[in-house]
Scaffold this motif. Sequence first.
Motif, PDB file in Angstrom:
ATOM      1  N   VAL A  72       0.831  -1.203   0.000  1.00  0.00           N
ATOM      2  CA  VAL A  72       0.000   0.000   0.000  1.00  0.00           C
ATOM      3  C   VAL A  72       0.866   1.253   0.000  1.00  0.00           C
ATOM      4  O   VAL A  72       0.671   2.184  -0.794  1.00  0.00           O
ATOM      5  CB  VAL A  72      -0.945   0.020   1.221  1.00  0.00           C
ATOM      6  CG1 VAL A  72      -1.706   1.351   1.295  1.00  0.00           C
ATOM      7  CG2 VAL A  72      -1.925  -1.143   1.155  1.00  0.00           C
ATOM      8  N   CYS A  73       1.857   1.288   0.876  1.00  0.00           N
ATOM      9  CA  CYS A  73       2.749   2.447   0.967  1.00  0.00           C
ATOM     10  C   CYS A  73       3.484   2.655  -0.352  1.00  0.00           C
ATOM     11  O   CYS A  73       3.596   3.789  -0.846  1.00  0.00           O
ATOM     12  CB  CYS A  73       3.745   2.251   2.101  1.00  0.00           C
ATOM     13  SG  CYS A  73       4.795   3.678   2.417  1.00  0.00           S
ATOM     14  N   ARG A  74       3.970   1.574  -0.936  1.00  0.00           N
ATOM     15  CA  ARG A  74       4.692   1.669  -2.205  1.00  0.00           C
ATOM     16  C   ARG A  74       3.785   2.246  -3.303  1.00  0.00           C
ATOM     17  O   ARG A  74       4.198   3.123  -4.069  1.00  0.00           O
ATOM     18  CB  ARG A  74       5.201   0.290  -2.613  1.00  0.00           C
ATOM     19  CG  ARG A  74       6.151   0.299  -3.808  1.00  0.00           C
ATOM     20  CD  ARG A  74       6.578  -1.119  -4.171  1.00  0.00           C
ATOM     21  NE  ARG A  74       7.036  -1.830  -2.986  1.00  0.00           N
ATOM     22  CZ  ARG A  74       6.559  -3.021  -2.594  1.00  0.00           C
ATOM     23  NH1 ARG A  74       5.600  -3.616  -3.289  1.00  0.00           N
ATOM     24  NH2 ARG A  74       7.035  -3.604  -1.510  1.00  0.00           N
ATOM     25  N   ALA A  75       2.530   1.772  -3.350  1.00  0.00           N
ATOM     26  CA  ALA A  75       1.594   2.270  -4.367  1.00  0.00           C
ATOM     27  C   ALA A  75       1.303   3.753  -4.175  1.00  0.00           C
ATOM     28  O   ALA A  75       1.237   4.521  -5.144  1.00  0.00           O
ATOM     29  CB  ALA A  75       0.293   1.466  -4.314  1.00  0.00           C
ATOM     30  N   LEU A  76       1.144   4.170  -2.924  1.00  0.00           N
ATOM     31  CA  LEU A  76       0.873   5.588  -2.655  1.00  0.00           C
ATOM     32  C   LEU A  76       2.057   6.463  -3.046  1.00  0.00           C
ATOM     33  O   LEU A  76       1.883   7.563  -3.586  1.00  0.00           O
ATOM     34  CB  LEU A  76       0.542   5.786  -1.174  1.00  0.00           C
ATOM     35  CG  LEU A  76      -0.767   5.173  -0.669  1.00  0.00           C
ATOM     36  CD1 LEU A  76      -0.902   5.368   0.831  1.00  0.00           C
ATOM     37  CD2 LEU A  76      -1.977   5.757  -1.402  1.00  0.00           C
ATOM     38  N   LYS A  77       3.256   6.000  -2.764  1.00  0.00           N
ATOM     39  CA  LYS A  77       4.443   6.804  -3.048  1.00  0.00           C
ATOM     40  C   LYS A  77       4.789   6.833  -4.530  1.00  0.00           C
ATOM     41  O   LYS A  77       5.449   7.769  -4.993  1.00  0.00           O
ATOM     42  CB  LYS A  77       5.636   6.285  -2.240  1.00  0.00           C
ATOM     43  CG  LYS A  77       5.467   6.455  -0.734  1.00  0.00           C
ATOM     44  CD  LYS A  77       5.190   7.915  -0.378  1.00  0.00           C
ATOM     45  CE  LYS A  77       4.769   8.109   1.054  1.00  0.00           C
ATOM     46  NZ  LYS A  77       4.437   9.524   1.365  1.00  0.00           N
ATOM     47  N   ASP A  79       2.490   7.012  -6.886  1.00  0.00           N
ATOM     48  CA  ASP A  79       1.440   7.785  -7.562  1.00  0.00           C
ATOM     49  C   ASP A  79       1.678   9.277  -7.290  1.00  0.00           C
ATOM     50  O   ASP A  79       1.651   9.714  -6.137  1.00  0.00           O
ATOM     51  CB  ASP A  79       0.072   7.370  -7.029  1.00  0.00           C
ATOM     52  CG  ASP A  79      -1.076   8.043  -7.773  1.00  0.00           C
ATOM     53  OD1 ASP A  79      -0.838   9.032  -8.500  1.00  0.00           O
ATOM     54  OD2 ASP A  79      -2.219   7.584  -7.624  1.00  0.00           O
ATOM     55  N   PRO A  80       1.919  10.088  -8.341  1.00  0.00           N
ATOM     56  CA  PRO A  80       2.172  11.525  -8.123  1.00  0.00           C
ATOM     57  C   PRO A  80       1.039  12.237  -7.382  1.00  0.00           C
ATOM     58  O   PRO A  80       1.276  13.232  -6.695  1.00  0.00           O
ATOM     59  CB  PRO A  80       2.312  12.079  -9.553  1.00  0.00           C
ATOM     60  CG  PRO A  80       2.679  10.887 -10.389  1.00  0.00           C
ATOM     61  CD  PRO A  80       1.999   9.719  -9.765  1.00  0.00           C
TER      62      PRO A  80
END
Length: 321
Positions: A72-77, A79-80
Motif C-alpha cells: 500500500v505504501c509503495r503504491a501511494l508513493k 502515484d504523483p
Amino acid sequence: MNVEGAGEAGRGKILIVDDTTANIEILYQILKGEFDVLFAKSGADGIRMVREHAPDLVLLDIMMPDMDGYEVCRALKQDPVTSHIPVVFVTAMGNDEDETKGLEEGAIDYLTKPIRPAIVVARVRNHLELKRRGDLLEKLSTELAWKNRELEELARQDGLTGVANRRHFDESLRSEIQRAARNGRNLSLIMCDIDHFKKFNDLYGHFAGDKCLQLVGKLLRKSFKRAGEVVARYGGEEFAVILPDTSGELAGHLAERLRLELLAQALPHAHSEFNMVTMSLGVAGALVTREQDQEWFITAADEALYRSKTAGRNRVTVFDQ
C-alpha cells in the motif's frame, strides 16, 4: 463506532488503514477529539480513500490480507497524486528489519503496538505540523515562481505600449540571427518611425502622444503575432519587428500593410503634410550568413528607414544590398 466527518476548520484529517476493527477503534478513540478520522479495512480500500479524500496523514497497518501495508505504501508513493501524503506504519512487527523496510518504502515514521496513546497523539501532531509547513512552503514557492515569471515578463515589456522593450528586442534579434545562420534561413527586420511625432506631441500634448504610441503598439501586435515574431519599442516613437523565416520582399509587403492600417485610423495631425498620423518604414532582409550580424540588420533597416523619410515619409523602403 462513529467516525468523524472530514472538513472541520483547523482539524487534520487522518485515515486509518487496518483490517482489524478493534485496532481501528483504539486509534479512533485516541484521535477523535483532535482530528477528523476516516478508516479503511483493506489495502485496496485504503488506496481508494486516499485518492478520494486526500487525508493529511495515513496510519497504516502492515499485516493485512491480499495487500499488505508495504504494498500500500509503495503504491501511494509511486502515484504523483498521493506521493506527498505522509504515511506512518502502526504495527505489531517491531524488529529492526521490519522498521527499516517500512521507512525504505517511503513511510515517515514507524509506531509499534501495543499503542501508547500519548506517543501516538504527539507523533501525529508533529507530522501534521510538518506537512502543514511543507504545504505552505510549496504554496509560497509556487506563488513566488508565478511572481518571478510576471516580473520577468514585465522586465521584457514596454510599459506604455505593451510590446517588447529594447532589452528584449536586442536579445531576440541576436538569438534569431544565430538560429537563421545555423539553419540557413531568411530573417527580416522592420524599423518604423511615426512621422513628425515631436510636432504631434507639441500640438496635442503628451497624453495624446501616449495614446498615439499605444495605438501604434496595438496595430503592431495585431499585425505580427505569428510564432517567433517579436514587436518591440526601439526607442521614443520608433518601433521594430523581427520576422523569422521571412524574406525582405515579403517583409516589405507586411510593412506596407501596417502602413495602410495606420492610415485607415485617420488620426488627425495638423502639422503633417498628410493631415493625419503616418509612419515611415525601413526593411532589411537576408538569407543569413556569418556576414549578417546584429549590427548589419539594424544599420541596413535604419538606412532604409532614412530613405523613406528623405523621400517624403509615409512609405516603405526595402534595403537593397
